[in-house]
Motif scaffolding. Sequence first.
Motif, mmCIF file in Angstrom:
data_model
loop_
_atom_site.group_PDB
_atom_site.id
_atom_site.type_symbol
_atom_site.label_atom_id
_atom_site.label_comp_id
_atom_site.label_asym_id
_atom_site.label_seq_id
_atom_site.Cartn_x
_atom_site.Cartn_y
_atom_site.Cartn_z
ATOM 1 N N MET A 271 0.827 -1.205 0.000
ATOM 2 C CA MET A 271 0.000 0.000 0.000
ATOM 3 C C MET A 271 0.865 1.259 0.000
ATOM 4 O O MET A 271 0.519 2.269 -0.601
ATOM 5 C CB MET A 271 -0.907 0.009 1.229
ATOM 6 N N LYS A 272 1.991 1.174 0.709
ATOM 7 C CA LYS A 272 2.877 2.325 0.759
ATOM 8 C C LYS A 272 3.417 2.621 -0.636
ATOM 9 O O LYS A 272 3.442 3.770 -1.077
ATOM 10 C CB LYS A 272 4.029 2.045 1.735
ATOM 11 N N LYS A 273 3.788 1.546 -1.345
ATOM 12 C CA LYS A 273 4.276 1.705 -2.729
ATOM 13 C C LYS A 273 3.221 2.326 -3.619
ATOM 14 O O LYS A 273 3.527 3.070 -4.541
ATOM 15 C CB LYS A 273 4.670 0.329 -3.290
ATOM 16 N N LEU A 274 1.971 1.976 -3.369
ATOM 17 C CA LEU A 274 0.876 2.505 -4.189
ATOM 18 C C LEU A 274 0.484 3.925 -3.784
ATOM 19 O O LEU A 274 -0.400 4.523 -4.390
ATOM 20 C CB LEU A 274 -0.339 1.575 -4.082
ATOM 21 N N GLY A 275 1.091 4.409 -2.707
ATOM 22 C CA GLY A 275 0.819 5.783 -2.285
ATOM 23 C C GLY A 275 -0.482 5.968 -1.531
ATOM 24 O O GLY A 275 -1.093 7.033 -1.563
ATOM 25 N N PHE A 276 -0.908 4.922 -0.821
ATOM 26 C CA PHE A 276 -2.172 4.965 -0.070
ATOM 27 C C PHE A 276 -2.025 5.742 1.242
ATOM 28 O O PHE A 276 -2.224 5.198 2.339
ATOM 29 C CB PHE A 276 -2.628 3.537 0.272
ATOM 30 N N GLY A 277 -1.687 7.024 1.164
ATOM 31 C CA GLY A 277 -1.436 7.807 2.373
ATOM 32 C C GLY A 277 -2.653 7.960 3.272
ATOM 33 O O GLY A 277 -2.532 8.008 4.502
ATOM 34 N N ALA A 278 -3.839 8.038 2.692
ATOM 35 C CA ALA A 278 -5.049 8.230 3.491
ATOM 36 C C ALA A 278 -5.427 6.940 4.222
ATOM 37 O O ALA A 278 -5.716 6.941 5.427
ATOM 38 C CB ALA A 278 -6.200 8.690 2.596
ATOM 39 N N PHE A 279 -5.412 5.837 3.503
ATOM 40 C CA PHE A 279 -5.721 4.523 4.065
ATOM 41 C C PHE A 279 -4.727 4.210 5.195
ATOM 42 O O PHE A 279 -5.122 3.848 6.320
ATOM 43 C CB PHE A 279 -5.623 3.497 2.922
ATOM 44 N N LEU A 280 -3.434 4.385 4.913
ATOM 45 C CA LEU A 280 -2.412 4.049 5.914
ATOM 46 C C LEU A 280 -2.488 4.979 7.120
ATOM 47 O O LEU A 280 -2.180 4.562 8.242
ATOM 48 C CB LEU A 280 -1.025 4.084 5.274
ATOM 49 N N GLY A 281 -2.893 6.207 6.915
ATOM 50 C CA GLY A 281 -3.066 7.141 8.037
ATOM 51 C C GLY A 281 -4.102 6.615 9.021
ATOM 52 O O GLY A 281 -3.926 6.691 10.238
ATOM 53 N N VAL A 282 -5.184 6.071 8.517
ATOM 54 C CA VAL A 282 -6.214 5.500 9.392
ATOM 55 C C VAL A 282 -5.654 4.307 10.153
ATOM 56 O O VAL A 282 -5.887 4.142 11.350
ATOM 57 C CB VAL A 282 -7.458 5.057 8.563
ATOM 58 N N ALA A 283 -4.890 3.466 9.444
ATOM 59 C CA ALA A 283 -4.430 2.203 10.024
ATOM 60 C C ALA A 283 -3.282 2.378 11.017
ATOM 61 O O ALA A 283 -3.032 1.500 11.843
ATOM 62 C CB ALA A 283 -3.993 1.263 8.893
ATOM 63 N N GLN A 284 -2.594 3.519 10.982
ATOM 64 C CA GLN A 284 -1.310 3.610 11.688
ATOM 65 C C GLN A 284 -1.416 3.577 13.212
ATOM 66 O O GLN A 284 -0.416 3.332 13.890
ATOM 67 C CB GLN A 284 -0.531 4.861 11.228
ATOM 68 N N GLY A 285 -2.589 3.776 13.756
ATOM 69 C CA GLY A 285 -2.736 3.724 15.211
ATOM 70 C C GLY A 285 -2.952 2.330 15.756
ATOM 71 O O GLY A 285 -2.992 2.129 16.972
ATOM 72 N N SER A 286 -3.098 1.364 14.893
ATOM 73 C CA SER A 286 -3.444 0.015 15.354
ATOM 74 C C SER A 286 -2.270 -0.945 15.293
ATOM 75 O O SER A 286 -1.444 -0.878 14.381
ATOM 76 C CB SER A 286 -4.578 -0.544 14.490
ATOM 77 N N ALA A 287 -2.239 -1.865 16.271
ATOM 78 C CA ALA A 287 -1.243 -2.933 16.251
ATOM 79 C C ALA A 287 -1.595 -3.973 15.191
ATOM 80 O O ALA A 287 -0.752 -4.784 14.808
ATOM 81 C CB ALA A 287 -1.161 -3.594 17.622
ATOM 82 N N ASN A 288 -2.840 -3.961 14.730
ATOM 83 C CA ASN A 288 -3.270 -4.906 13.688
ATOM 84 C C ASN A 288 -3.125 -4.256 12.317
ATOM 85 O O ASN A 288 -3.773 -3.251 12.021
ATOM 86 C CB ASN A 288 -4.727 -5.318 13.920
ATOM 87 N N GLU A 289 -2.272 -4.862 11.493
ATOM 88 C CA GLU A 289 -1.972 -4.292 10.168
ATOM 89 C C GLU A 289 -3.192 -4.251 9.260
ATOM 90 O O GLU A 289 -4.034 -5.132 9.320
ATOM 91 C CB GLU A 289 -0.927 -5.170 9.467
ATOM 92 N N PRO A 290 -3.233 -3.257 8.371
ATOM 93 C CA PRO A 290 -4.323 -3.193 7.390
ATOM 94 C C PRO A 290 -4.106 -4.189 6.249
ATOM 95 O O PRO A 290 -3.010 -4.700 6.061
ATOM 96 C CB PRO A 290 -4.213 -1.769 6.852
ATOM 97 N N ARG A 291 -5.181 -4.429 5.519
ATOM 98 C CA ARG A 291 -5.113 -5.269 4.320
ATOM 99 C C ARG A 291 -6.008 -4.675 3.243
ATOM 100 O O ARG A 291 -7.059 -4.116 3.542
ATOM 101 C CB ARG A 291 -5.618 -6.696 4.616
ATOM 102 N N LEU A 292 -5.583 -4.854 2.010
ATOM 103 C CA LEU A 292 -6.480 -4.600 0.881
ATOM 104 C C LEU A 292 -6.698 -5.952 0.211
ATOM 105 O O LEU A 292 -5.737 -6.609 -0.193
ATOM 106 C CB LEU A 292 -5.859 -3.617 -0.122
ATOM 107 N N VAL A 293 -7.956 -6.385 0.153
ATOM 108 C CA VAL A 293 -8.264 -7.654 -0.508
ATOM 109 C C VAL A 293 -8.867 -7.357 -1.870
ATOM 110 O O VAL A 293 -9.754 -6.505 -1.993
ATOM 111 C CB VAL A 293 -9.248 -8.496 0.339
ATOM 112 N N VAL A 294 -8.367 -8.043 -2.878
ATOM 113 C CA VAL A 294 -8.904 -7.914 -4.239
ATOM 114 C C VAL A 294 -9.445 -9.275 -4.665
ATOM 115 O O VAL A 294 -8.693 -10.259 -4.710
ATOM 116 C CB VAL A 294 -7.822 -7.450 -5.236
#
Length: 504
Positions: A213-236
Motif C-alpha cells: 500500500m505504501k508503494k501505491l501511495g495509499f497515504g489516506a488509508f495508511l493514516g487511518v491504520a497507523q494507530g493500530s497494532a493490527n496491520e491493514p489489508r487490501l483484498v482484491v
Amino acid sequence: MLEVSFAKPALPEAGALALLVGEDEPPSGLRAAADDATGGAIGRALAAANFKAKKNETVTILAPGAGLSRVVVVGLGKRAEAGGRATEEAAGTAAAALAQEPAAVLDPGPVGPAQAAEAALGATLRAWRFDRYRTKEKPEDKPKFARLTVAHDEPAKARAAWGSLKAVAEGVFFTREVVTEPPNVLTPAAFAERCQGLARLGLEVEVLGPKEMKKLGFGAFLGVAQGSANEPRLVVLQWHGATGGEEKAAKGKGKAKADASKPLAFIGKGITFDTGGVSLKPAQGMEDMKWDMAGAGAVAGLMAALAGRKAKVDAVGLLGLAENMPSGTAQRPGDVVTTASGQTVEVLNTDAEGRLVLADVLWYCQDRFDPRVMIDLATLTGAIVISLGHEHAGLFSNDEELAQKLIACGQATGELLWRMPLAEAYDKMLKSDIADMKNIGGRPGGAITAAQFLQRFVNGKAWAHLDIAGTAWTTKDKPCVPKGATAFGVRLLDRLVAEYYERG
Ligand code: BES
Ligand code: MN
Ligand code: ZN
C-alpha cells in the motif's frame, strides 16, 4: 444451513407442516389432506383464531392429530399481489415458528417452481444462526430446525431454480458471519484470510499489506491504520465469469461492445473496529463499531454469491480493511495526508475514517481495472441514520441509469434504497485552509458531504455509493433476517448483476 429438498405434495408421516396461504383462496391439496387426516382440526383452529391470511399473520396449531407435531399457517395477503418477496417473507416467518421442529414440509400454495425455490430461500435465510461462542446453551433451548421439504408439483424444476438461490444464501451467510464475529477475532488480517478461503469457489484472491500500500501511495488509508497494532489489508477478489467469448466479439464491433467486457467493481469499507481514533467515540454503544466492516463483508459475500452461482459476468471486489484506534502512533486531527490520487486531505476528525480508506481504494480501483461501474458500500455516517432510519440505505450516484437500476433491485429484494443528492454546493463544504480538502464538512448534510468526498476519487467513472450505516445491522427480527447482521447489499447487488449485466 437448512437442508432443503423438493418433493411432490404429500403429508409428512410425522413432524411438522407449514402452509403459506393467500387471502380468499381455496385450501391447497395438502391443506385439505391435513384437514381430512385430523378431522377438520386445521380449519377449526384457523376459524377460532379468526385467521385472515394477512401478510405474515401466523397461526400455530400444536399436535392436531395424524402424527403431526405442529402445523404452522402463514398468510401472504392477496395471492395475486404476492410476488416472490411475499412468498419468501412468509416462508421466513414460518421458519421462525418451526424453530423447535427438526424437520418440516412446507406448502407454498399455487405458485410456479421459481417461487417454490424462493420460499426455500426465505426459510433458509431466517433459520440462520451464529452460535460459535455459546458453550452453555441447554439442548432444549437450541433451535432444531434442520431439514425443509418444499412441496411442489414440479420438484425437479424447483430444485433447478434453487441452485442459484442457494449460492446467494451462502454468500449472505459469509457476510453475516464476518459481520457478527467479534473485533478481537476478526482483525483485518483474519478477515483477509477468510477471503482467501473463497478461492475454492473459483475466485482469484489477492491480499496486499502495508508495504504494498505504501508503494501505491495509499497515504489516506495508511493514516487511518497507523494507530493500530493490527496491520491493514487490501483484498482484491476477481471473478471471471463472462469467459473470453464476449471480449473477442467486442474487439471486432467497436467501442459500445467493448464497454460490456469491462468488469463491474464493488468496493467495501472494512473498518474491523472503529473507536474513532484520537477523535474518540463515546463509550455508549461503541461495541456496535465491530460491524463497521459490513460494506466489505457485503462485497465479499456478493463475490462469493456470483462465483457460487457461476454468474456470466466479470466482477472485481475490493475490501479496504483497517482498524481505527487511538494510540501513540495514531494520526492526529490536523494531520495532512496524500492520497493515491495525489490529492491532499486535512484530517480534521479521525472518526471520519471510512472516506479516507475508500478514497485510496476507489482511486486504485478505477486506475487498475477501468471498470464499467463502481459501487461502494460503507457504514459511512451516523447522519444517514438520522435521515433515513433503518428502512432505506442512502444511495448517491453520478449516473442516472445506474441509480434507477439500483432502486428497482432494492424493491425486488427488500433491500431498499433512497436517492440522496450530490451537488456543487455540498462539495464546497469540504474546502480546507491548508490542503486540497478536509475530511469533514460539518454537521449539516453529513451523509452528503461524505459522499461528495468520495466522488472526488472516482475520476468521473459511473459510480454509486450506498451508505448502509442504518441497514447493516438490525436489533429486531425481520421475516428473512434474524436480528444482528443483515448482509444488506448482497441480495441487492446480486440481483443488479443478474438483471442488467449478465449475458446469456
Ligand atoms: N462508522 C461511523 C459511522 C456509523 C455510525 C456507522 C453509526 C454505523 C452506525 C463513521 O466512521 C463515523 O464515525 N462517522 C462520523 C463522521 C463525522 C465525524 C463527520 C459520524 O457519522 O459521526
Ligand atoms: Mn468513524
Ligand atoms: Zn467508521
